[in-house]
Scaffold this active site. Structure first.
Site, PDB file in Angstrom:
ATOM      1  N   ASN A  10      -1.969-115.386  18.415  1.00  0.00           N
ATOM      2  CA  ASN A  10      -1.003-114.297  18.545  1.00  0.00           C
ATOM      3  C   ASN A  10       0.382-114.851  18.189  1.00  0.00           C
ATOM      4  O   ASN A  10       0.992-115.553  18.983  1.00  0.00           O
ATOM      5  CB  ASN A  10      -1.056-113.787  20.003  1.00  0.00           C
ATOM      6  CG  ASN A  10      -0.028-112.711  20.272  1.00  0.00           C
ATOM      7  OD1 ASN A  10       0.642-112.223  19.359  1.00  0.00           O
ATOM      8  ND2 ASN A  10       0.099-112.339  21.531  1.00  0.00           N
ATOM      9  N   LYS A  12       3.051-113.285  17.817  1.00  0.00           N
ATOM     10  CA  LYS A  12       4.137-112.522  18.467  1.00  0.00           C
ATOM     11  C   LYS A  12       5.251-112.207  17.465  1.00  0.00           C
ATOM     12  O   LYS A  12       4.972-112.001  16.285  1.00  0.00           O
ATOM     13  CB  LYS A  12       4.643-113.270  19.705  1.00  0.00           C
ATOM     14  CG  LYS A  12       3.500-113.624  20.658  1.00  0.00           C
ATOM     15  CD  LYS A  12       3.957-114.072  22.016  1.00  0.00           C
ATOM     16  CE  LYS A  12       2.748-114.389  22.874  1.00  0.00           C
ATOM     17  NZ  LYS A  12       3.082-114.758  24.231  1.00  0.00           N
ATOM     18  N   HIS A  96      -1.147-106.082  25.556  1.00  0.00           N
ATOM     19  CA  HIS A  96      -0.586-107.408  25.875  1.00  0.00           C
ATOM     20  C   HIS A  96       0.437-107.245  27.008  1.00  0.00           C
ATOM     21  O   HIS A  96       1.162-106.255  27.057  1.00  0.00           O
ATOM     22  CB  HIS A  96       0.067-108.021  24.634  1.00  0.00           C
ATOM     23  CG  HIS A  96       0.415-109.458  24.848  1.00  0.00           C
ATOM     24  ND1 HIS A  96       1.542-109.839  25.538  1.00  0.00           N
ATOM     25  CD2 HIS A  96      -0.236-110.600  24.529  1.00  0.00           C
ATOM     26  CE1 HIS A  96       1.575-111.161  25.614  1.00  0.00           C
ATOM     27  NE2 HIS A  96       0.501-111.646  25.017  1.00  0.00           N
ATOM     28  N   GLU A  98       3.226-108.504  27.483  1.00  0.00           N
ATOM     29  CA  GLU A  98       4.626-108.319  27.066  1.00  0.00           C
ATOM     30  C   GLU A  98       4.905-106.839  26.801  1.00  0.00           C
ATOM     31  O   GLU A  98       6.011-106.360  27.023  1.00  0.00           O
ATOM     32  CB  GLU A  98       4.927-109.206  25.847  1.00  0.00           C
ATOM     33  CG  GLU A  98       5.105-110.662  26.280  1.00  0.00           C
ATOM     34  CD  GLU A  98       4.666-111.709  25.281  1.00  0.00           C
ATOM     35  OE1 GLU A  98       4.501-111.389  24.095  1.00  0.00           O
ATOM     36  OE2 GLU A  98       4.473-112.862  25.705  1.00  0.00           O
ATOM     37  N   GLU A 166      -5.343-112.781  30.500  1.00  0.00           N
ATOM     38  CA  GLU A 166      -4.111-113.551  30.320  1.00  0.00           C
ATOM     39  C   GLU A 166      -3.221-113.406  31.553  1.00  0.00           C
ATOM     40  O   GLU A 166      -2.452-112.434  31.658  1.00  0.00           O
ATOM     41  CB  GLU A 166      -3.351-113.041  29.090  1.00  0.00           C
ATOM     42  CG  GLU A 166      -4.124-113.139  27.803  1.00  0.00           C
ATOM     43  CD  GLU A 166      -3.168-113.183  26.614  1.00  0.00           C
ATOM     44  OE1 GLU A 166      -3.134-114.219  25.945  1.00  0.00           O
ATOM     45  OE2 GLU A 166      -2.441-112.204  26.389  1.00  0.00           O
ATOM     46  N   GLY A 172       3.328-118.460  28.000  1.00  0.00           N
ATOM     47  CA  GLY A 172       4.577-119.028  27.504  1.00  0.00           C
ATOM     48  C   GLY A 172       5.297-119.911  28.505  1.00  0.00           C
ATOM     49  O   GLY A 172       6.450-120.278  28.314  1.00  0.00           O
ATOM     50  N   SER A 212      -0.715-120.360  27.749  1.00  0.00           N
ATOM     51  CA  SER A 212      -0.405-121.789  27.613  1.00  0.00           C
ATOM     52  C   SER A 212      -1.603-122.651  27.209  1.00  0.00           C
ATOM     53  O   SER A 212      -1.705-123.814  27.607  1.00  0.00           O
ATOM     54  CB  SER A 212       0.240-122.331  28.895  1.00  0.00           C
ATOM     55  OG  SER A 212       1.483-121.694  29.115  1.00  0.00           O
TER      56      SER A 212
HETATM   57  P1  PGA Z   1       1.047-118.574  25.083  1.00  0.00           P
HETATM   58  O1  PGA Z   1       0.815-116.994  24.862  1.00  0.00           O
HETATM   59  O2  PGA Z   1      -0.141-119.278  24.504  1.00  0.00           O
HETATM   60  O3  PGA Z   1       2.316-118.881  24.354  1.00  0.00           O
HETATM   61  O4  PGA Z   1       1.158-118.791  26.560  1.00  0.00           O
HETATM   62  C1  PGA Z   1      -0.455-116.411  24.973  1.00  0.00           C
HETATM   63  C2  PGA Z   1      -0.375-114.936  24.715  1.00  0.00           C
HETATM   64  O5  PGA Z   1       0.580-114.291  25.155  1.00  0.00           O
HETATM   65  O6  PGA Z   1      -1.267-114.357  24.059  1.00  0.00           O
END
Ligand code: PGA
Length: 253
Positions: A10, A12, A96, A98, A166, A172, A212
């Site tokens: 992803n 983003k 997601h 976010e 997740e 992140g 992460s």
């Molecule tokens: P990350 O994000 O690996 O940077 O923690 C994962 C995601 O949001 O899909």
């Protein structure tokens, strides 16, 4: 039938044209396990989708990061599922955290998106996961099952859905879930599917972990029986994504 390992990247809201081309070259040059062993899907921002699709090796697929909830039309700034289908983009990430948290997408809205996208022929990576506050309050499974239930109430055919667990506190942050923490939620989620959807759907649906994930922690996570792959954010922008793809071999034999 064994669930094929799935690794999603992803990207983003990241990347310039130059960076995107460079990342695709890195992926194209990588030696990875065959398509029988791992399904790899990368998800660039909308504006780069067509370019990435045209440049990317044919054994990797592309995914959008979102799409509109219904048929396109007068919805400024949105991209419809029909447009993705028209461009031969096979996958879309929906729900997601976010988008749930920043853009206030609630469970029902996410479920409507999943239903509409599937109906148009897209495959969906549907994301679920709890916040730190919810975990500390002991609400993890309530939250994750409510998010999944909203989808299960509208969707009948699960064959084109991958569920991404997740935990928000792991995204992140560098604070990855321990293999035991991931396995616990994945197995409870699979059991939820077994009881509330069907044993067949529970057995065949891939539940991937995100938050992460990196080259250093992916092997141990991949060894968990109910972890069927990963959705990778930050590390999917780097060459280490290739090592994460390779962790699929952990599942063999
Ligand atoms: P990350 O994000 O690996 O940077 O923690 C994962 C995601 O949001 O899909």
């Amino acid at each position: 039938m064994a669930r094929k390992f799935f690794v999603g990247g992803n990207w983003k809201c990241n990347g310039t044209l130059e960076e995107v081309k460079k990342l695709v070259s890195t992926l194209n040059a990588a030696e990875v396990p065959s398509e029988d062993v791992v399904e790899v899907v990368v998800s660039p921002p909308f504006v780069f989708l067509a370019l990435v699709k045209s440049l990317l090796r044919s054994d990797f697929a592309v995914s959008a990061q979102n799409c509109w909830v219904r048929k396109g039309g007068a919805f400024t700034g949105e991209i419809s599922a029909e447009m993705l289908v028209n461009l031969n983009i096979p996958w879309v990430i929906l729900g997601h955290s976010e988008r749930r948290l920043i853009l206030k997408e609630v469970n029902e809205f996410v479920a409507d998106k999943v239903t509409y996208a599937l109906g148009q022929g897209l495959k969906v990576i549907a994301c679920v996961g709890e916040t730190l506050e919810q975990r500390e309050a002991g609400d993890t499974m309530n939250v994750v099952s409510e998010q999944t239930k909203a989808i299960a109430e509208k969707v009948k055919d699960w064959s084109n859905i991958v569920v991404a667990y997740e935990p928000v506190w792991a995204i992140g942050t560098g604070r990855v879930a321990t293999p035991a923490q991931a396995q616990e939620v994945h197995s409870e989620l699979r059991n939820w599917l077994k009881v509330n959807v069907s044993p067949e759907v529970a057995e065949s649906t891939r539940i991937i972990y995100g938050g992460s994930v990196n080259a250093g922690n992916c092997v141990e996570l991949a060894q968990q029986p109910d972890v069927d792959g990963f959705l990778v954010g930050g590390a999917s922008l780097k060459a280490e994504f290739v090592d994460i793809i390779k962790s699929a071999t952990t599942k063999q034999g």
